[in-house]
Every structure is written in structure tokens, then in C-alpha cells.
Design an enzyme around this catalytic site. Structure first.
Site, PDB file in Angstrom:
ATOM      1  N   ASN A   1      21.832  40.004  96.108  1.00 51.08           N
ATOM      2  CA  ASN A   1      22.388  39.238  94.614  1.00 51.08           C
ATOM      3  C   ASN A   1      22.281  38.015  94.565  1.00 51.08           C
ATOM      4  O   ASN A   1      21.943  37.637  92.933  1.00 51.08           O
ATOM      5  CB  ASN A   1      23.997  39.201  95.381  1.00 51.08           C
ATOM      6  CG  ASN A   1      24.471  40.133  95.279  1.00 51.08           C
ATOM      7  OD1 ASN A   1      24.501  41.244  94.477  1.00 51.08           O
ATOM      8  ND2 ASN A   1      25.362  40.423  96.484  1.00 51.08           N
TER       9      ASN A   1
ATOM     10  N   GLU B   1      33.229  27.084  96.201  1.00 43.89           N
ATOM     11  CA  GLU B   1      32.694  27.825  94.892  1.00 43.89           C
ATOM     12  C   GLU B   1      33.865  28.576  94.243  1.00 43.89           C
ATOM     13  O   GLU B   1      34.929  28.680  93.294  1.00 43.89           O
ATOM     14  CB  GLU B   1      31.714  27.812  94.739  1.00 43.89           C
ATOM     15  CG  GLU B   1      30.696  28.505  96.625  1.00 43.89           C
ATOM     16  CD  GLU B   1      29.426  29.366  95.882  1.00 43.89           C
ATOM     17  OE1 GLU B   1      28.597  28.790  95.650  1.00 43.89           O
ATOM     18  OE2 GLU B   1      29.396  30.580  96.179  1.00 43.89           O
TER      19      GLU B   1
ATOM     20  N   GLY C   1      31.544  31.769 101.482  1.00 45.33           N
ATOM     21  CA  GLY C   1      30.900  32.170 100.478  1.00 45.33           C
ATOM     22  C   GLY C   1      31.660  33.502  99.605  1.00 45.33           C
ATOM     23  O   GLY C   1      32.851  34.246 100.275  1.00 45.33           O
ATOM     24  N   ILE C   2      30.596  34.110  98.623  1.00 47.13           N
ATOM     25  CA  ILE C   2      31.635  35.455  98.465  1.00 47.13           C
ATOM     26  C   ILE C   2      31.707  36.420  98.757  1.00 47.13           C
ATOM     27  O   ILE C   2      30.436  36.615  99.497  1.00 47.13           O
ATOM     28  CB  ILE C   2      30.477  35.414  96.120  1.00 47.13           C
ATOM     29  CG1 ILE C   2      32.272  36.661  96.295  1.00 47.13           C
ATOM     30  CG2 ILE C   2      29.111  35.613  96.931  1.00 47.13           C
ATOM     31  CD1 ILE C   2      33.119  36.475  95.162  1.00 47.13           C
ATOM     32  N   GLY C   3      32.220  37.290  98.886  1.00 51.36           N
ATOM     33  CA  GLY C   3      32.311  38.293  99.786  1.00 51.36           C
ATOM     34  C   GLY C   3      33.194  39.249 101.150  1.00 51.36           C
ATOM     35  O   GLY C   3      34.381  38.257 100.797  1.00 51.36           O
ATOM     36  N   SER C   4      32.997  40.210 101.360  1.00 50.07           N
ATOM     37  CA  SER C   4      34.011  41.222 102.013  1.00 50.07           C
ATOM     38  C   SER C   4      33.778  40.347 103.527  1.00 50.07           C
ATOM     39  O   SER C   4      35.285  39.346 103.865  1.00 50.07           O
ATOM     40  CB  SER C   4      33.989  42.128 101.946  1.00 50.07           C
ATOM     41  OG  SER C   4      33.811  43.072 100.820  1.00 50.07           O
ATOM     42  N   VAL C   5      32.984  40.184 104.120  1.00 53.51           N
ATOM     43  CA  VAL C   5      32.809  39.319 105.384  1.00 53.51           C
ATOM     44  C   VAL C   5      32.993  38.092 105.216  1.00 53.51           C
ATOM     45  O   VAL C   5      34.211  37.654 106.061  1.00 53.51           O
ATOM     46  CB  VAL C   5      31.154  39.776 105.677  1.00 53.51           C
ATOM     47  CG1 VAL C   5      30.849  38.723 107.166  1.00 53.51           C
ATOM     48  CG2 VAL C   5      31.012  41.163 106.373  1.00 53.51           C
TER      49      VAL C   5
END
Lengths: 514, 514
Positions: free
Chosen positions: B380, B290, B265-269
Site C-alpha cells: 500500500n 490519522e 494505523g489503518i487496517g484490520s489488525v
């Protein structure tokens, strides 16, 4: 007669009694049983196992994997006998439910298309013995299933040993209706080349190496008939709402005249809603579903349905008699597939199914609870509803707006358990009306669900909750400290209605004493 | 330079300024904008529209469909200007979020693979104008996308008119990295013949009839760079837990040495967890995801990843410079696809993805909230997490066990919003440890989630809730009147911890005054 049913002569040596076969089952084993919604279930060997345990008093626990629910009392007596450790992926039996909710049976509620993947990948305990019902065994020793395919093929493939219940009660004309296809392991898998409900891509029988067949038990016991409730005024109204909606979709050019392949969940409400097509103008319909109930055959008889694909057939006693007496006449309009294929996201999305499933409760934002009474007690299981709703063209949920004579509203501020999120719920139908939620935000959904679908008795309360929530703001406004107040009120006062307390003795409404 | 980028000479007559193009947009229109996670977004025309509205003071509202979040301030300034009526299917911008939560923008949160189906089927408002970014326009007038494909192809196909932002800031070497494929209408659709992450099944450019191109705006503005937070000690620990788990799966024979195609997934973690593969023994990895973030390119550089398929590329400023300076060297190891294909259940299930997504909060039974802060305020959007988690081989969710310095536990008795149900959540990873939930019942899940994943400060409270719930019984035991007490405590007392009240002024813990 036997030669027609057991065509491999060498296998005659493996004929055993149910009692003998049950003797092979040992404590700690994992069993894979045929059976989907009471259809084509293993019957006599599980029953003989219960008898054995009762007689010997031995401590025995087994894991039981199935297609879906079993019939013939098997789920009930196994539960009562206390011989089930872990059970998956679905059940629908009162005594088993009770043991599940008390924590005595470990129940793993799964999407019905997922179990085969887990067996294949080895992420759940491997199957020691598969016990599957057959209408015949071919010359090659292959298993011709009966009224369901369910998970039988994957169980047979992965079990160490196989016991076959050769059931003479089923008409041999069932042979040829099945289409057994194995998708193979993930990552080494080809596309499933199914682009229409009526296509055949597999074999008529479940392949099994001869040496894996440990024993064959001959039985002559019909499936448990369905005890489906006939359509009533409310379900007829729901069907009318749904058909009016579909008519509108055709008019708007969003659906062809023949609609799209239909899926309908198990149970009386879904069956009754399906029944609504009988009096409609729709013809040449297709069904791509898991369980085929009375309504599907009524619609086949009326030439409303052109073709039906499923993974099991469960009928009322009357309909069953009629259908199986003349099964040949249905055979070119029917296919039974493994549940992994009937419920496969690839096919559901490609065909663009119209999926109609039953909600236990739903909330003002369109989240659906299909499984847990008051958020805690398991009813039956999620079944295939998640496979279908997520990946279908139209995810439709049906429910009566109230239950228990109005003491429970099926529409609540916050569902006490979520099986289907707002993202997967396109349309809601109650006897009050229909809510088309496609492309709407949560606040828009709330207004239309309350006004179109909730029971008038509960609308003021729902509006009040929603308004109070909106004052606090948010994409999905809530008053968290009151979110479950309807459920807790029911638990304390016997009704979800505000300002009412049910006197449990007289069952009449009286002013609240709080 | 222009001839290389705009190869159809007749289209030169349609070159216009952003201001001119923005002038075509009228009140009530629906716009389909390119852009996925700030990559390849329409930039100058939406900005010119905001300028126009500011100058004229006119009342204008438009519906905005995108791939996912936009960058370049566009989401923020459109929200501020008050020109958005309805927005879907994803956003990640502070000002837009605020208007969504106040109810000023109607936000429809969708699975990212679903929007294309709705546009195609006509179940949401039709698109008047598609505004899509291109790195080049071919001789045929076809659109070569830039750093994302997103929903651009389906928007272009179904829009009445198309405006192209021909962006010279992107290297022309992006051409050839895209694979545009349209599945076609449901019911008339063939299998998607993709059996490996690296296969090409489509075209390099988005086909569009010349007459549909209303105007072309030339720009020279780079994508907004990602502001991703670098891995910290806790995310490194989470990565270590995850990799140890995957190692175990390989050892047990449930995964090959090269694992299975990875989604993150998107994001820092999620990015940080992906980064953990750098120091691992794994090689020849595949990505089918994606969004492709820094970590994917670091792993490509280190020859850990063999091939990556995605639908957008979003990089930090440093990584972006390095990658786009030498983009040719990545091109035979990269494909960008429409989000309908990158997130398609058919492909996700067939390839058997390992899906790694971020949870906002999760509950003791493994239900996940990905979107709503305290159950009400949108962060989001669900993005692709639902497409992936439901249909993948392994649905993994990662989160730090606490937030806000310990005042919030990411693991609660009952999630305040459900995006992913227990049926779709196979593995949970926090910095505390990992919970492998496959094949477990809710009660079993609770014990392992509390003991392995919850923060030690919160374990006694979680155990107490679970024990009290179990006394009441049920498949999924709950104390409904206390289910959200952690959230309401935080709202009142500033912390979820019992017996603590946060003095908001000093931000220190002190004994509760209740």
C-alpha cells in the site's frame, strides 16, 4: 580568579579532588556525562575512576550516558579498563568501537534528540550521578556549561547527585552563549517558541538545587582538538555540486537568496562541503545545527554566516586558538542549546532546515547506511542524522563514490544496514555528481543515482544488477540472492569489483582466480 | 435543499455535469484529489474522465496526488484505463498495485505529512486542477469537506483551478467537525499552538477565492464502506498483550491512567488491537490519529474514548449507518484535520503519542518492513507510520507472527525492505507475546524478539541464524550471504521453513527435495 568562577561561597566547601569524587562511583551505577563531539566533556573524574579501578583491581561496571562522543581519551580508557556496561547514545572512539563490536560493551545507538525524552520518561535506567563540566558556577549555584550543552541539563535535572568539573582552561567569555530550555514532560508541554535560529528562549545556566551538588572538582584541561581532515579535491568538487544545486533552487524560487538554516553533520566530508560556501556568492546564511566545526567559524569570519546555533563547538588546534582568544566577538552571533532543542523535530520542520549529513554507503534506491561497516560493525552511531533528515526541508547525504582506493563502492545494490530510508533522502552528492531524488519513484531514483553519483568503474555492475532486477519487476526491483553479493565479494576477494581479486600482499589488482 | 448546501448564489452558474468537468482535464495535467482511506474522495469526476477516455480512445495521462487511498473503484478504474502517469503519496488498490509493480504507474511512496510541504515548496509538479468533495459550500464560497480532510486544503490553495464535488449523500451535520489550519511556508512559520487533541486552531471550511472555482458537480454517492476484518482470536491476544504492557507502564509511573493520545494505523489488525480497549479498565482515552475506524467509534460509544482527532473517518456499512444517523452526538468529541496536522512531527512529539502501526515483516533487530512483499512488490505504502513512529513517545508495531498458514514468518533475519529502523521501533507485539525494546542494544533486541514474538516453529531457525551471526561479531551481527535466504527459500520452495517443501498442488508439507 576562583571567585569569578565559583560565585556561591557556600559551595567552596564542596571542592574535592577528582580522586575523591571518583570514589563516590559504585558498581552498577548509571552516570550521565557532559560532552558532545569531544567538546565540554567530563574529563578528570572519569579518568580518576579508571585509575582507581586499575589500582584496586576491583570489578566495577557502570552505564554511561553522554551527549555524544567524549574526548580526552576518556571513551578509550574507560573501554580498555572494561568498566562500561551500557553506553548511549553515540561514540566515535576506536577502542570503544572495538569493544562494542565484540559485544563487550552494550551500545544503544539512539537519535540524539531522543535520549532526553527517555531520561525524562524513565524508560531507561535512572541516572545516579551526573558529571558535567562548567566554565563557572553562579551565585545561585547554577552550572554555566563550557563548549557543549549536549544532554547536560536533562542529566543534571534527573540525576540523584551532581559532580561539577569546573574547568579553568575554558575562557569565561563562554558565559552567555548558552540557552538552556527544558521542554517539560510530553503531554504537558507547550510549543517551543523558537521561530528563528537566533532566538533565545531559556536561561544562561543549568539550574540545580544546591543540595544536589555533591562535589566540585577544579580542572584546567582544554578540550581535545578536532583532527579534522582538510578539504581535498574530491570534497571541493562535492561542495561545488551542492552549491550549484542550491543556486538552482534559488533560481527556481524554491529557496530564498539566503537559503534556509543549514545543518551539517560531524566529520571531515561534511565540514569540507560546508567550506565550499566560502568561495560562493551566498551571504547572510544561518546555521541551525548540532556541532559547529571549523568551517562554521571560517564562514562567520568571512561574514558568510550571519548567525549560528548549535549544541557544541569542536575546532582544530589552530582555529581553536583564534576563536577562543577573541570569543567575545562571536558571542552575539552564536547560541549553544541542549541537543534536544538543536535536534528537535518541531524546530527542524518549522525552520525548514537544509540538512547535510554523511553516508557510509547508500543503495541504488537511495537508502542510506550511516553506521555499520559491512552491515555488522558499528562505526560511530546514527547521531543526529535521523532527527534532521526525516524532519528537514531538504535531506542531503554526501559521500565519496568509492572507498579503499576503489575496492569499495559507496553505492551498492542494497545497503547492508539502513539508517535512513528512501523517504528521507532527497539529494545525494558524490564527487561524481548530484542526484535530486525529490518526487521520484524507486526506479527513477536508481537510474539517476547510478548515472550521476556512482563511480564509473562500478556503473556497469550497478546497471547490470538494476536491469536484472527490473526483469523480475516490483516497485523496488531486487535480485535478493545477489543483493549483498557485493559485500560478500569484498569479504572474500578484497574488492567489490567483479572479475578482480585483490592480492592483499601487494595490494594490486589481478585477474580473479575464481 | 440546494440552498442549504450551496449558499453562494453566484456559484449556481458554475454547476456542471461530471462529464463536462472531466472535459477540462487535459493530457499531462496534475490533479489533486480529495480522499483519505476511501473517505471523502473525489468520485464522479475521475470516473467521468475514465469514461471519456474509454469512449474517445484518446491517449491521456495525468499525475494524481491524493490524501491517501481513494475508494469508489476510482483508483482501480483509473489504473485499468492506463491514464495515471505518476501517483502519490499512498494507495491500497489491487489493480493499481499491479500496475505499480509492473512499472506502468510511477508511484512515489511518501510520509503522509510530507506531501503538503512538497506542494507548498514546489518540489513536485504543480497542481493544475484540484477536485475535492464538499458537504456544503459556504456563502463565501468556501469548501466544507466531508469525511476526510487529507490534503484537500493544500491542493485547493495551490491548484490553478478547483472542481468541487458537492455530495448530498453525506449528512450536513458533518459541518463543524473540521479544523482547517495552514502552517504556512517553512522559515516564516509560527508554532502550531495545539497542545491538546481537542483544541481548535483553524477554520471550519477550506478558503478559496471564488474565481478559482471552475465548476461544481452535484453528486449523491456515499463513501465506499470499509471491508475491515473483525477481530479474531489472534488479534484479541495481541490486544491483550498490548494492554497488559500499557497497564505496566501506568503502574511504573511512566504513563498516566488515561495513557497518552493514541494513534492507530489503518487496517484490520490495528483496528482489532484498538478494539481491545473496550474490555479494558482504561477510560477517558484520547485519540490523535490519522484515520478513525470502527473501533474508535465503538470506544466513543462505550465512553472509553473522551475525544478523537483524525483526518478521516472510514466505517463498516453497519457502523457507518449508526454513526451518520446520529452524527450530532459525536460532534463535540471529534475533530478532522488536514493530514499535515494529524501527522505533524511537532504535534506528535509534543503530545507524546502512543503510535500503533502494522508491520508486514520485521527482523530480529527490530527493523520493520511496512510496504514491500519480498522486498520488491509494493503493498500500500508507508502511509503515516513513519511520521508517527519516529516522533512518538512509544513506537509500537503489531503483526501476526506468521502468514500464509505458516509458510511465511513475519520475523526474519533481515527485513527485505526497511521502512522503520531499529531506532524508531520501541515495542513489538505478535500473538506470541510482546518485546519491549526500549534502551536495548541490537543483540539484546534479537534475543527478546525471537523468544517473545516469533512463532515457535521458526524460533530454532532464528536462534541458529543469530548464533552463527554472533560468532562473526559486530554491533548488529549478520551472516550476509544468508540474510535473505528465508525469502529466497520461500520463492523457490514455497516456505521459509527449513527442511520443508510445499507441494504447491496439494498445499501440503513434505520433506524437502533439495
Amino acid at each position: 580568579m576562583f571567585a569569578k568562577r565559583l560565585r556561591n561561597a557556600s559551595l567552596q566547601q564542596r571542592l574535592v579532588t577528582a580522586r575523591e569524587a571518583a570514589g563516590w562511583i559504585q558498581d552498577g551505577m548509571t552516570l550521565g556525562l557532559s560532552g558532545f563531539t569531544q567538546a565540554g566533556d567530563a574529563k578528570v573524574v572519569p579518568r580518576a575512576l579508571v585509575d582507581r579501578v586499575k589500582q584496586t583491581g576491583e570489578q566495577l561496571k557502570v552505564n554511561v550516558y553522554t551527549g555524544a562522543s567524549l574526548g580526552s581519551e576518556v571513551d578509550g580508557i574507560m573501554a580498555e579498563a572494561g568498566i562500561i556496561n551500557r553506553r548511549l547514545p553515540f561514540q566515535a572512539e576506536k577502542r570503544m568501537r572495538s569493544k562494542i563490536n565484540s559485544g563487550d560493551i552494550i551500545y544503544v545507538d539512539q537519535h540524539l534528540s531522543h535520549t532526553a525524552e527517555m531520561v525524562r520518561a524513565g524508560t531507561i535506567d535512572p541516572i545516579d550521578i551526573a558529571i558535567v563540566e562548567a566554565v563557572a558556577i553562579t551565585e545561585e549555584g547554577y552550572i554555566v556549561p563550557t563548549t557543549s550543552v549536549g544532554n547536560s541539563a536533562i542529566f543534571v535535572e534527573h540525576a540523584r547527585e551532581v559532580i561539577i568539573e569546573l574547568n579553568l582552561a575554558h575562557p569565561l567569555s563562554l558565559e552567555g552563549v548558552h540557552d538552556i530550555y527544558d521542554v517539560g514532560p510530553q503531554g504537558k508541554r507547550q510549543p517551543i517558541m523558537l521561530t528563528e535560529a537566533e532566538q533565545r528562549i531559556g536561561t544562561q545556566a543549568i539550574q540545580v538545587p544546591l543540595e544536589k551538588i555533591k562535589g566540585i572538582v577544579v580542572t584546567e584541561e582544554p578540550d581535545t582538538a578536532s583532527s579534522i581532515v582538510q578539504p581535498d579535491e574530491e570534497t571541493a568538487t562535492m561542495a561545488a555540486h551542492l552549491i550549484e544545486f542550491l543556486r538552482g533552487e534559488v533560481k527556481a524560487g524554491r529557496l530564498p537568496k539566503t537559503l534556509a538554516p543549514l545543518q551539517s553533520g560531524i566529520g571531515s566530508v561534511a565540514n569540507a562541503v560546508f567550506h565550499g560556501f566560502l568561495a560562493s556568492e551566498f551571504t547572510d546564511l544561518e546555521v541551525y545545527s548540532e556541532v559547529l566545526q571549523d568551517a562554521v567559524f571560517d564562514l562567520l569570519d568571512a561574514d558568510k554566516i550571519r548567525f549560528a546555533s548549535g549544541c557544541s563547538i569542536i575546532l582544530s588546534p589552530e582555529k581553536g586558538k583564534q576563536v577562543y582568544r577573541n570569543f567575545e566577538k562571536y558571542k552575539d552571533r552564536l547560541i549553544l542549546r541542549p541537543q534536544e532543542i538543536s535536534n528537535h523535530p518541531e524546530i527542524i520542520r518549522r525552520l525548514g532546515l537544509i540538512a547535510i549529513n554523511t553516508a557510509l554507503e547508500l543503495d541504488i534506491y537511495g537508502n542510506v547506511n550511516s553506521t555499520h561497516v559491512m552491515g555488522t560493525n558499528m562505526m560511530n552511531g546514527i547521531g543526529g542524522s535521523g532527527d534532521f533528515a526525516r524532519n528537514s526541508r531538504l535531506g542531503i547525504f554526501v559521500t565519496k563514490s568509492i572507498a579503499k582506493g576503489g575496492k569499495i563502492s559507496s553505492i551498492v545494490p542494497f545497503v547492508s544496514h539502513v539508517d535512513h530510508t528512501e523517504h528521507d533522502v532527497d539529494v545525494i552528492v558524490t564527487e561524481q555528481g548530484i542526484a535530486d531524488l525529490r518526487g521520484l519513484s524507486p526506479r527513477e531514483r536508481a537510474r539517476i543515482i547510478i548515472e550521476n553519483c556512482a563511480h564509473p568503474d562500478y556503473r556497469p555492475q550497478l546497471r547490470a544488477y538494476f536491469e536484472e532486477a527490473c526483469e523480475r519487476g516490483g516497485q523496488t526491483p531486487h535480485v535478493l540472492e545477489k543483493a549483498f553479493s557485493w559485500h560478500t565479494r569484498f569479504q572474500k576477494e578484497g574488492t567489490m569489483l567483479e572479475g578482480q581479486t585483490i592480492d592483499k600482499a601487494t595490494n594490486e589488482k589481478e585477474p580473479t582466480r575464481v
